[in-house]
Design an enzyme around this catalytic site. Structure first.
Site, mmCIF file in Angstrom:
data_model
loop_
_atom_site.group_PDB
_atom_site.id
_atom_site.type_symbol
_atom_site.label_atom_id
_atom_site.label_comp_id
_atom_site.label_asym_id
_atom_site.label_seq_id
_atom_site.Cartn_x
_atom_site.Cartn_y
_atom_site.Cartn_z
ATOM 1 N N ASP A 26 47.699 36.678 30.804
ATOM 2 C CA ASP A 26 46.781 37.768 31.103
ATOM 3 C C ASP A 26 45.363 37.230 31.291
ATOM 4 O O ASP A 26 44.654 37.616 32.226
ATOM 5 C CB ASP A 26 46.838 38.776 29.942
ATOM 6 C CG ASP A 26 45.759 39.827 30.008
ATOM 7 O OD1 ASP A 26 45.974 40.817 30.722
ATOM 8 O OD2 ASP A 26 44.707 39.663 29.361
ATOM 9 N N GLU A 40 53.026 38.235 33.633
ATOM 10 C CA GLU A 40 51.875 37.623 32.967
ATOM 11 C C GLU A 40 52.303 36.404 32.158
ATOM 12 O O GLU A 40 51.630 35.372 32.166
ATOM 13 C CB GLU A 40 51.181 38.647 32.063
ATOM 14 C CG GLU A 40 50.406 39.691 32.850
ATOM 15 C CD GLU A 40 49.630 40.625 31.954
ATOM 16 O OE1 GLU A 40 48.582 41.133 32.398
ATOM 17 O OE2 GLU A 40 50.057 40.873 30.812
#
Lengths: 255, 255
Positions: free
Chosen positions: A77, A148
């Site tokens: 992320d 992610e």
């Protein structure tokens, strides 16, 4: 491991097949990853971890610590956010940071990441509940989370420059950036449009107002057909209404 | 620019001094930056921009677009966040993503970044309101913002690896990481401690509770000496109280 040893002795052929099928599935995963990221993984274990949903998390030697893709998701992320921050910074040299922040949050939006995860075929590789495949309900963040985590794994395996190229060339290309920029972020007006389309009655009300001269806060409520639906708070009436409308949007899953 | 030309003709010596003093101040800035980041800037303009607060923003050729360090701050925030994410990921291999997220947010906390900005001497270099120096009130995010912008400038000027080393070696070393990890993030209990210390009466109340089976939300209110002070919302009573207590903390500027 005396049991395993005994087994090797008593079932050498069975054991050989077991081993070779595990090797085969590793090779298959390695090929799939290579297809997605454009290069053979150096450390396959990272990708196996990136594809392991919490529901399939594994015990570790550390008491109370189970391993799944959640830590890699946290890392990925941050990497994704940074690469996209730089991309937008350079693409829009005359736009202010408010614009850049807003567009980035639309790009890394959970629903959008879910879609891209499916587009690149990551959904087929995710391990969850002990089995692999795509029978999970569509309304989950599992695919986006794995995407992610994949970015995190690529970063640890291949370094920053490779990951940056991967994000720009293999992920961002799936976006219609112009459409994203044009999207109407005014949730209040979009909710009203939705209500008209669906024949419902939507109302906005400020139900609370507090504070002193240093600090002011409003709480807005959205009602749908006279039923309280969501609330939102903000430092202005407008912001409180937008926050309430945005929550209503999420709940209604309006596309 | 006929005026400037005239000036050159009429005041060649004055002009020479003006030019040389501008060169001198550029050299000085370059030395200061080198002292902070450990290498001479290649593109000094980036650093000049990183140190320009909004109050000293400059007109550009693009109508309505004034240039200050805000865009670089957006970029630097992302770079800093990522480098620290990786650092914590590797330092705490058996901690979950909730822990990593919390510790990172304490590291990039505005107040902490302000302090570090002052420690490395960035406060002396910031340009604001047309003048340079440190006569601004202490309670501003100006220093921390400039530090983030500096990280953005270093990234554009020197690339990722240099910036990563700079953050780890020159910024993170100013932290007492152990103390940061031990910090009590329970705002409710800290607010109660504060009240006892100050001889005030603090109360927590759930003033609203809404939702259906899919969606539940609570609004908590903090009163100080029977006066409504702050509110906070959350999906559980505990979270709503923590949110309200955290806001009270910010307002009271409790250290």
């Amino acid at each position: 491991m005396p049991l395993a040893l005994t087994r090797t002795v008593f079932h050498p052929i069975l054991n050989f097949f077991r081993l070779s099928s595990r090797l085969e599935s590793k090779k298959k995963l390695s090929r799939s990853i290579a297809h997605i990221i454009g290069e053979r993984p150096s450390n396959l274990r990272l990708y196996q971890l990136a594809l392991r949903h919490t529901s399939a998390s594994k015990e570790t030697n550390i008491k109370g610590f189970r391993e799944s893709n959640e830590r890699l998701e946290y890392l990925g992320d941050a990497v994704l956010g940074m690469v996209i921050a730089e991309f937008l910074f350079k693409k829009y040299p005359y736009k202010d940071e408010g614009f850049l922040t807003e567009i980035r949050s639309r790009i890394v939006n959970r629903e959008t990441l879910n879609q891209i995860s499916r587009k690149i075929g990551l959904d087929d590789l995710i391990e969850y509940d002990g089995s692999r495949g795509r029978t999970m309900p569509a309304r989950t963040s599992m695919y986006g989370d794995a995407l992610e985590a994949l970015v995190g794994a690529v970063y640890l395996d291949k370094g920053f420059n490779f990951t940056r190229r991967f994000v720009l060339k293999e992920l961002l290309t799936h976006y219609d950036l112009e459409a994203l920029v044009q999207t109407n972020a005014n949730y209040k007006s979009r909710l009203i449009e939705w209500a008209q389309r669906e024949g419902k009655e939507v109302r906005f009300e400020i139900i609370q107002e507090k504070g002193n001269s240093h600090y002011r806060e409003f709480i807005a409520q959205v009602t749908v057909n006279d039923e309280p639906f969501t609330t939102g708070s903000g430092y202005s009436k407008k912001k409180a209404e937008q926050a309430a409308a945005e929550k209503a949007f999420e709940l209604l899953q309006i596309k």
